[in-house]
Motif scaffolding. Structure first.
Motif, PDB file in Angstrom:
ATOM      1  N   CYS A   1       0.851  -1.189   0.000  1.00 24.20           N
ATOM      2  CA  CYS A   1       0.000   0.000   0.000  1.00 24.20           C
ATOM      3  C   CYS A   1       0.888   1.240   0.000  1.00 24.20           C
ATOM      4  O   CYS A   1       1.859   1.311   0.746  1.00 24.20           O
ATOM      5  CB  CYS A   1      -0.904  -0.019   1.228  1.00 24.20           C
TER       6      CYS A   1
ATOM      7  N   GLY B   1      -0.076   4.025   0.990  1.00 26.70           N
ATOM      8  CA  GLY B   1      -0.495   4.851   2.114  1.00 26.70           C
ATOM      9  C   GLY B   1       0.183   4.442   3.401  1.00 26.70           C
ATOM     10  O   GLY B   1       0.814   5.259   4.069  1.00 26.70           O
ATOM     11  N   CYS B   2       0.059   3.158   3.753  1.00 24.78           N
ATOM     12  CA  CYS B   2       0.581   2.710   5.033  1.00 24.78           C
ATOM     13  C   CYS B   2       1.715   1.712   4.872  1.00 24.78           C
ATOM     14  O   CYS B   2       2.364   1.373   5.849  1.00 24.78           O
ATOM     15  CB  CYS B   2      -0.538   2.101   5.879  1.00 24.78           C
TER      16      CYS B   2
ATOM     17  N   CYS C   1      -7.067   0.250   0.334  1.00 25.96           N
ATOM     18  CA  CYS C   1      -6.359  -0.470   1.377  1.00 25.96           C
ATOM     19  C   CYS C   1      -7.296  -0.720   2.558  1.00 25.96           C
ATOM     20  O   CYS C   1      -7.919   0.213   3.065  1.00 25.96           O
ATOM     21  CB  CYS C   1      -5.156   0.353   1.816  1.00 25.96           C
TER      22      CYS C   1
ATOM     23  N   ASN D   1      -6.377  -1.385   5.470  1.00 26.67           N
ATOM     24  CA  ASN D   1      -5.724  -0.894   6.689  1.00 26.67           C
ATOM     25  C   ASN D   1      -5.918   0.606   6.871  1.00 26.67           C
ATOM     26  O   ASN D   1      -6.282   1.077   7.939  1.00 26.67           O
ATOM     27  CB  ASN D   1      -4.240  -1.225   6.646  1.00 26.67           C
ATOM     28  N   CYS D   2      -5.634   1.376   5.809  1.00 24.92           N
ATOM     29  CA  CYS D   2      -5.670   2.825   5.955  1.00 24.92           C
ATOM     30  C   CYS D   2      -6.699   3.485   5.032  1.00 24.92           C
ATOM     31  O   CYS D   2      -6.946   4.681   5.133  1.00 24.92           O
ATOM     32  CB  CYS D   2      -4.290   3.420   5.681  1.00 24.92           C
TER      33      CYS D   2
HETATM   34 ZN    ZN Z   1      -2.802   1.295   3.563  1.00 25.46          ZN
END
Ligand code: ZN
Length: 135
Positions: free
Chosen positions: A19, A21-22, A33, A35-36
């Motif tokens: 990802c 992002g994270c 994602c 997760n984030c």
């Molecule tokens: Zn992420």
């Protein structure tokens, strides 16, 4: 006790991407994602140049690929003039174009040219220029 925080670097298995992002591994087909919530840049879902190429080849004369790309106005023009076979000819060249361009070039190209706000502003500008006295 639950261990819901895992900070260890995980090995990337097949079909997984990191990802942006994270940095956690997510499946390459994931739209965003888990997760984030960041929208995956390399997501294979959504509009694909291959689908556009296939549509342009088989149904391009009716502008189907334009509807697929989110350009219904252009699609309607194709549909109106499909009997002239000119849209079919254009669609054939577009089919080749879709095949030769990279996915990176395709993605910005399929974005709508203007947002709703831009259209309103453009319409306002158009009306403004119409009211200009040219004498
Ligand atoms: Zn992420």
């Amino acid at each position: 006790m639950t261990q819901n925080v895992d900070t260890r670097p995980q090995p990337l298995s097949a079909g997984m991407i990191y990802c942006h992002g994270c940095g956690k591994p997510i499946h390459e087909s994931a739209r965003s994602c888990p997760n984030c919530g960041a929208v995956a840049r390399g997501a294979k879902s959504g509009r694909s140049k291959w689908s556009a190429a296939i549509l342009a080849f088989f149904l391009g004369g009716f502008g189907v690929h334009r509807f697929y790309l989110g350009q219904p106005i252009v699609g309607l023009i194709y549909l109106l003039f499909c009997w002239t076979l000119v849209p079919a000819l254009i669609a054939f060249f577009e089919f080749i174009y879709f095949l030769v361009i990279s996915e990176e070039k395709f993605r910005p190209a399929v974005q709508p040219l203007t947002t709703a706000t831009d259209r309103q502003e453009a319409a306002g500008t158009g009306l403004g220029s119409l009211s200009v006295d040219n004498r």
